[in-house]
Design an enzyme around this catalytic site. Sequence first.
Site, mmCIF file in Angstrom:
data_model
loop_
_atom_site.group_PDB
_atom_site.id
_atom_site.type_symbol
_atom_site.label_atom_id
_atom_site.label_comp_id
_atom_site.label_asym_id
_atom_site.label_seq_id
_atom_site.Cartn_x
_atom_site.Cartn_y
_atom_site.Cartn_z
ATOM 1 N N GLU A 1 -11.780 9.971 9.204
ATOM 2 C CA GLU A 1 -10.324 9.886 9.306
ATOM 3 C C GLU A 1 -9.639 11.211 9.700
ATOM 4 O O GLU A 1 -9.722 11.636 10.821
ATOM 5 C CB GLU A 1 -9.719 9.322 8.003
ATOM 6 C CG GLU A 1 -10.063 7.841 7.771
ATOM 7 C CD GLU A 1 -9.368 6.876 8.730
ATOM 8 O OE1 GLU A 1 -8.568 7.322 9.555
ATOM 9 O OE2 GLU A 1 -9.662 5.646 8.666
ATOM 10 N N SER B 1 -3.762 2.043 11.969
ATOM 11 C CA SER B 1 -2.872 3.020 11.355
ATOM 12 C C SER B 1 -1.490 2.413 11.074
ATOM 13 O O SER B 1 -1.400 1.433 10.341
ATOM 14 C CB SER B 1 -2.800 4.265 12.233
ATOM 15 O OG SER B 1 -2.272 5.342 11.521
ATOM 16 N N HIS C 1 -9.729 9.458 12.825
ATOM 17 C CA HIS C 1 -8.705 8.419 12.823
ATOM 18 C C HIS C 1 -8.509 7.916 14.251
ATOM 19 O O HIS C 1 -8.419 8.736 15.172
ATOM 20 C CB HIS C 1 -7.412 9.072 12.309
ATOM 21 C CG HIS C 1 -6.327 8.116 11.936
ATOM 22 N ND1 HIS C 1 -6.504 7.106 11.030
ATOM 23 C CD2 HIS C 1 -5.037 8.036 12.336
ATOM 24 C CE1 HIS C 1 -5.364 6.432 10.882
ATOM 25 N NE2 HIS C 1 -4.456 6.977 11.672
#
Length: 579
Positions: free
Chosen positions: A357, A224, A476
């Site tokens: 995600e 990320s 995610h």
Amino acid sequence: MIKIFLLSAIAVCALAAEQHHSHDQTGDVITKPAAVDSTPGPVTVTPAGAVRGSWMDSRLGRRFQAYRGIRYAQPPVGELRFQPPVDMNTYTSEVDASEEGPGCPEPVDSTVYYVDEDCLRLNVYTPENNSSRKLPVIVFIHPGGYYSFSGRSDLFGPHYLLDRDVVLVVINYRLASLGFLSTGDSVAPGNNGFKDQVSALRWIQRNVAAFGGDPGQVTIAGCSAGSSSVVLHMISPMSKNLFHRGIAMSWSPMGKEPLPSHQLDLAQKQASFLDCPTNSSRAIVDCLKTKTWQEIGYSLNTFWDKYGFGFDPISFWTPVVEPDVGQHRFLSVQPDEAVRSGQFSAVPLLVSQTEDEFFWKAFYVTRNETLRDRMNAEWENIAPISFNLPEKNFAAASRRLKAVYLGGKPVEDTPERNKALGKLYGDSWIGLNAHRLANLMCRHSPQPVWYSVFSYIGNRSFYEDPVTGKPAGVAHHDDTIYVFSQSYLRPPIQARSPPPPAPQDHLMVERMTAIWYTFAKNGNPNPREGELPELSSLDWPVMNPEDRKYLKVDLEFSVHEKLHEKQLEVWDELYPMKF
Ligand SMILES: *[C@@H]1O[C@H](CO)[C@@H](O)[C@H](O)[C@H]1NC(C)=O
Ligand SMILES: *[C@@H]1O[C@H](CO)[C@@H](O)[C@H](O)[C@H]1NC(C)=O
Ligand SMILES: *[C@@H]1O[C@H](CO)[C@@H](O)[C@H](O)[C@H]1NC(C)=O
Ligand SMILES: *[C@@H]1O[C@H](CO)[C@@H](O)[C@H](O)[C@H]1NC(C)=O
Ligand SMILES: *[C@@H]1O[C@H](CO)[C@@H](O)[C@H](O)[C@H]1NC(C)=O
């Protein structure tokens, strides 16, 4: 104070209450090394001075050395707040690195989760004490949207990777306003959080050999915000020669529009939250310097309260292309242009995203009547916040996205609409950027790129359904669950079965750590002949611009082509970027 489900700050905050609970389930492996051990810790003498660490035991029971909370730069406090980091070259006395250091300020109760402004620290973990054998080094840059998480061992712990012959270094960097304030002038040209990371990479070059690491074989890995950081180090002249391979999981700075040169508006907002003047950058910074780090760090949520929509946007901060005001610039060109013109540090690169995600962001909107009604009533004004849309033509773009993702229909709490909205969240924040990174790099980098999607649903996730308590997709950060112990968030994945967690989760740890290990060692995620039986079924082709093959990582490995290209077409239409 604590806003639950504010992306990943969530993870840190909301689960604080669960900590004791998870200790009960943990049993051993992870909690044990943290407990007081009367054996004197190992000492490593580095060029900077002697460092005393502690002993830990890996998932498979290997004893290794841990050196935690080592300062790599001067404490960024007082006059050094909002300044670039100042490298720490020598220690005047033996460094006590036997206990965990603080994370950087963020809105958590610091008596529950230790954070402090004096946070420019790193942790080194090594299985080796024979300095004539040099191991590959993996440096992990943590996620958290540039405003949350930390590199502490309770969030990104070494217990899985240290079953491999690698030296692991996990770093902190300053967050949110304290790390990324940028005023567009010499007062605060910006990117200090990235400059912190560079300072850490320099420390590693100077000192990692003493820990048995090879400074000529450094892999920078990130998820990320950390992934975006990895890509920026490939672009930045400041980071040149400090690393040799990259792992970019779920994000990149190649998005819908060029990066800005400053975020003065955020600086002004931060100033206004603390009753500081906002009419000049000097006044903003001088006033913010008189505030405590708690006042600045804990006011983060005000950005969402005043300028967000629920918990959107996922992040306010971005890297900036710094104006030249006489400083050492971390970033002076647009990342995509740098790659197209070959002006970057080309290294073997793994690029990935997860299957779903930010699918779960949909639930927080559609299951909250206020938010759902507002999103439907004011779609054209909310979509730019929720999906990070450029200001230009935002209304038309919002309408087009609604037509494509939702078939023009309102958002609603049904499986089909939630899925559509979740895809829009995921693609707008992560999918597009990962796609653009992989496609740019595979066309312009002289070094190989391997692309993958992580599709495995295990027993734990960064999003667990509040009713069933089970994962509902591949969220995610979920890929990090199989690379790092995360004792603050969940029990360890044990080596032996069952229950819980599943032996399948164990297999996934074996595979993921093997991929990281072989990549760090050889610059190729495929194992060499006869090595690493856990990867015997892996045959991961390099991504090329013609067929754009990628690997799907699930219980089985499989190779496919053109990841999500069809569903991303609308973004190329709205925000074209030349490959
Ligand atoms: C280090 O060296 C000592 C003695 O040579 C040995 O007993 C120990 O297992 C080694 N390993 C680590 C991780 O320090
Ligand atoms: C250290 O490593 C070298 C090279 O691998 C090896 O020859 C030597 O025996 C090792 N020494 C110790 C004390 O383990
Ligand atoms: C900013 O505002 C203060 C007080 O309102 C005023 O004294 C000062 O002159 C202003 N500075 C600039 C650069 O406008
Ligand atoms: C719905 O969202 C609003 C705005 O973020 C929030 O104030 C409210 O507490 C939420 N309601 C529920 C039931 O979570
Ligand atoms: C979760 O754990 C249980 C055992 O506790 C196991 O039976 C099940 O297969 C696991 N699920 C997954 C997806 O690994």
